[in-house]
Motif scaffolding. Structure first.
Motif, short mmCIF file in Angstrom:
data_model
loop_
_atom_site.label_atom_id
_atom_site.label_comp_id
_atom_site.label_asym_id
_atom_site.label_seq_id
_atom_site.Cartn_x
_atom_site.Cartn_y
_atom_site.Cartn_z
N ALA A 10 -21.68 -19.54 42.87
CA ALA A 10 -20.93 -19.90 44.08
C ALA A 10 -20.16 -18.70 44.61
CB ALA A 10 -19.98 -21.06 43.78
N ALA A 11 -19.58 -17.93 43.69
CA ALA A 11 -18.82 -16.74 44.10
C ALA A 11 -19.73 -15.74 44.79
CB ALA A 11 -18.16 -16.10 42.87
N VAL A 12 -20.89 -15.49 44.20
CA VAL A 12 -21.83 -14.52 44.78
C VAL A 12 -22.30 -15.00 46.14
CG1 VAL A 12 -24.10 -13.46 44.48
CG2 VAL A 12 -22.52 -13.59 42.54
N ALA A 13 -22.54 -16.30 46.26
CA ALA A 13 -22.96 -16.85 47.56
C ALA A 13 -21.87 -16.66 48.61
CB ALA A 13 -23.31 -18.33 47.41
N ASP B 133 -12.80 -5.54 50.43
CA ASP B 133 -13.53 -6.30 51.45
C ASP B 133 -14.89 -6.73 50.92
OD1 ASP B 133 -15.38 -4.24 51.78
OD2 ASP B 133 -14.26 -3.33 53.42
N ALA B 134 -15.55 -7.56 51.72
CA ALA B 134 -16.79 -8.20 51.26
C ALA B 134 -17.87 -7.17 50.94
CB ALA B 134 -17.29 -9.17 52.30
N SER B 135 -17.92 -6.08 51.72
CA SER B 135 -19.00 -5.11 51.48
C SER B 135 -18.82 -4.44 50.11
CB SER B 135 -19.04 -4.07 52.60
OG SER B 135 -17.84 -3.34 52.60
N GLN B 136 -17.57 -4.22 49.71
CA GLN B 136 -17.35 -3.62 48.39
C GLN B 136 -17.81 -4.58 47.28
OE1 GLN B 136 -13.19 -3.12 49.07
NE2 GLN B 136 -13.33 -0.90 49.28
N LEU B 137 -17.51 -5.85 47.47
CA LEU B 137 -17.92 -6.83 46.46
C LEU B 137 -19.43 -7.02 46.46
CD1 LEU B 137 -15.40 -9.81 46.40
CD2 LEU B 137 -15.76 -8.04 44.69
N ALA B 138 -20.02 -7.02 47.66
CA ALA B 138 -21.47 -7.26 47.77
C ALA B 138 -22.24 -6.10 47.13
CB ALA B 138 -21.86 -7.44 49.22
N ALA B 139 -21.60 -4.91 47.09
CA ALA B 139 -22.29 -3.75 46.52
C ALA B 139 -22.31 -3.78 45.00
CB ALA B 139 -21.61 -2.46 47.01
N ILE B 140 -21.54 -4.67 44.42
CA ILE B 140 -21.47 -4.74 42.96
C ILE B 140 -22.64 -5.56 42.42
CG2 ILE B 140 -20.11 -5.67 41.03
CD1 ILE B 140 -17.61 -5.01 42.72
N LEU B 215 -6.26 -14.24 37.88
CA LEU B 215 -6.66 -12.92 38.36
C LEU B 215 -5.48 -11.96 38.38
CD1 LEU B 215 -9.06 -13.90 41.29
CD2 LEU B 215 -9.70 -12.64 39.21
N SER B 216 -4.33 -12.46 38.83
CA SER B 216 -3.16 -11.58 38.93
C SER B 216 -2.69 -11.14 37.55
CB SER B 216 -2.03 -12.27 39.69
OG SER B 216 -1.40 -13.22 38.85
N CYS B 217 -3.04 -11.93 36.51
CA CYS B 217 -2.67 -11.55 35.14
C CYS B 217 -3.75 -10.69 34.50
CB CYS B 217 -2.43 -12.79 34.29
SG CYS B 217 -1.05 -13.78 34.86
N GLY B 218 -4.79 -10.33 35.26
CA GLY B 218 -5.79 -9.42 34.72
C GLY B 218 -7.03 -10.09 34.15
N ALA B 219 -7.15 -11.42 34.29
CA ALA B 219 -8.34 -12.11 33.78
C ALA B 219 -9.55 -11.69 34.59
CB ALA B 219 -8.15 -13.62 33.85
N PRO B 220 -10.73 -11.54 33.95
CA PRO B 220 -11.95 -11.25 34.70
C PRO B 220 -12.31 -12.43 35.60
CG PRO B 220 -12.38 -11.33 32.32
CD PRO B 220 -10.93 -11.58 32.51
N LEU B 221 -13.06 -12.14 36.67
CA LEU B 221 -13.33 -13.14 37.70
C LEU B 221 -13.95 -14.43 37.14
CD1 LEU B 221 -13.20 -13.67 40.76
CD2 LEU B 221 -15.49 -12.71 40.96
N GLY B 222 -14.92 -14.29 36.23
CA GLY B 222 -15.56 -15.49 35.67
C GLY B 222 -14.56 -16.41 35.00
N GLU B 223 -13.69 -15.82 34.21
CA GLU B 223 -12.69 -16.60 33.50
C GLU B 223 -11.69 -17.23 34.47
OE1 GLU B 223 -10.91 -14.40 30.22
OE2 GLU B 223 -9.09 -15.62 30.48
N ALA B 238 -17.13 -20.68 46.45
CA ALA B 238 -17.92 -20.30 47.63
C ALA B 238 -17.10 -20.37 48.91
CB ALA B 238 -19.15 -21.19 47.76
N THR B 239 -16.05 -21.18 48.92
CA THR B 239 -15.17 -21.19 50.10
C THR B 239 -13.89 -20.41 49.85
OG1 THR B 239 -14.33 -23.33 49.37
CG2 THR B 239 -16.00 -23.36 51.09
N ALA B 240 -13.42 -20.41 48.58
CA ALA B 240 -12.15 -19.74 48.29
C ALA B 240 -12.27 -18.22 48.45
CB ALA B 240 -11.68 -20.08 46.88
N ILE B 241 -13.33 -17.64 47.91
CA ILE B 241 -13.44 -16.18 47.90
C ILE B 241 -13.53 -15.59 49.31
CG2 ILE B 241 -14.88 -14.23 47.15
CD1 ILE B 241 -15.26 -15.65 44.49
N PRO B 242 -14.37 -16.17 50.22
CA PRO B 242 -14.34 -15.65 51.59
C PRO B 242 -12.94 -15.72 52.21
CG PRO B 242 -16.28 -16.99 51.27
CD PRO B 242 -15.45 -17.15 50.02
N GLY B 243 -12.20 -16.78 51.90
CA GLY B 243 -10.83 -16.89 52.40
C GLY B 243 -9.95 -15.77 51.86
#
Lengths: 87, 259
Positions: A10-13, B133-140, B215-223, B238-243
């Protein structure tokens, strides 16, 4: 780890959706910056009148107990309360 | 022999902060004149404290009223030596001072309102660091997304309170779209952010708050996403991250460290 995979997918999407539509993301930054300045605490120029600095010629009176009585909008809410949410 | 200048200055400084300190000889002329002069200095100092703190905490000032706020500002200024020339930094301890001020005990949410306003004040003056920004994340590489660590932007602060301080704050804004809560007893979660130029507040649902807090405490994104989902299954990355990206909540990664 199905849950984790679902969340990452979902995050990647979500990332891909924004990256594919950069106009959506860029719009936010283009707000005109007129009128955004906040009066600084250090500004001596008066916003209220002729005196340059706040309180000029305002003599100090010793604080009175009654001045600590809150009389603003907080009196419109909830009456007397106690920390921790129990009354 | 006249008093040494350094001693006179010390005594003057002490008399500014302590209304019971001896004032004899601080100014030329009769003692009534001296008392009047020092009262002017004290009044100006207290007015500057009140103006600086009122600039940072306008909602708190409206909540307690002008007289009470001015008295609080004076008491705070007297008790908290400010050793910087910048009055914008005067209120760093004001929220905890308000929270512990005995006369305000019937209004226990006031300290948290001050904490929110101080976060907004700091956000306003925060460094304009580059945003993620999104392009930086999309490049990962998507395989690395799960372990990605993000840093909050300097203008972003997370807050939570046992009181409805978000509603209270919004009710005091010029374009108020929320009214004062009849009962402020409600847990609130919010983010202070500066999406473009203006610092503002957005209320958060429990799930989104949990994810951002992790996230603010340093947890990786998945966690962090899992913590959000475990707190509230309605949390949707899918809606939170674009926000988050549109609001610029995160700082751009430091590329020199990433490589």
């Amino acid at each position: 780890m199905n849950k984790r995979h679902f969340l990452i997918a979902a995050a990647v999407a979500g990332i891909a959706a924004v990256a594919a539509n950069p106009a959506l993301a860029a719009k936010e930054g283009k707000e005109k910056c007129y009128g955004i300045s906040k009066a600084g605490a250090n500004d001596c120029a008066s916003t209220t009148g002729s005196h340059a600095c706040a309180g000029q010629s305002k003599a100090d009176n010793d604080p009175n107990e009654w001045k600590y009585v809150a009389s603003g909008t907080c009196t419109e809410m909830g009456g007397s309360l106690k920390p921790g949410g129990k009354n | 022999m006249p008093e040494a200048l350094a001693d006179l200055q010390q005594r003057f400084g002490a008399a500014l902060l302590d209304p019971d300190a001896p004032t004899a000889g601080l100014f030329r002329g009769p003692s009534q004149h001296t008392a009047h002069c020092i009262a002017l200095y004290r009044g100006n100092l207290a007015a500057n404290w009140g103006k600086a703190l009122g600039n940072a905490c306008p909602v708190l000032r409206t909540l307690v009223g002008e007289d009470c706020f001015a008295a609080l500002a004076r008491q705070y200024g007297r008790c908290h030596a400010h050793d910087e020339g910048d009055l914008n930094t005067l209120g760093g301890g004001f929220a905890s001072f308000v929270a512990n001020f005995e006369a305000l005990a019937p209004y226990p949410y006031l300290g948290d309102v001050a904490r929110l306003e101080w976060a907004l004040h700091r956000s306003h003056y925060a460094l304009d660091a580059p945003r993620l920004d999104a392009s930086q994340l999309a490049a990962i590489d998507p395989a690395r997304i799960e372990t990605l660590q993000l840093r909050l932007h300097p203008a972003t602060t997370l807050l939570t309170s046992p009181w409805a301080i978000d509603d209270i704050w919004f009710a005091h804004q010029p374009a108020a779209d929320r009214s004062l809560p009849a009962d402020p007893r409600r847990t609130s979660r919010m983010v202070v952010l500066r999406p473009a130029w203006r610092a503002t507040v957005r209320s958060l649902a429990a799930g989104e708050y949990a994810a951002l807090d992790a996230l603010s405490c340093g947890a990786p994104l998945g966690e962090a996403l899992e913590q959000g989902f475990d707190t509230d299954p309605r949390f949707d990355p899918a809606t939170a991250i674009p926000g988050w990206l549109a609001e610029g909540l995160f700082a751009a990664p430091n590329l020199s460290q990433e490589n």
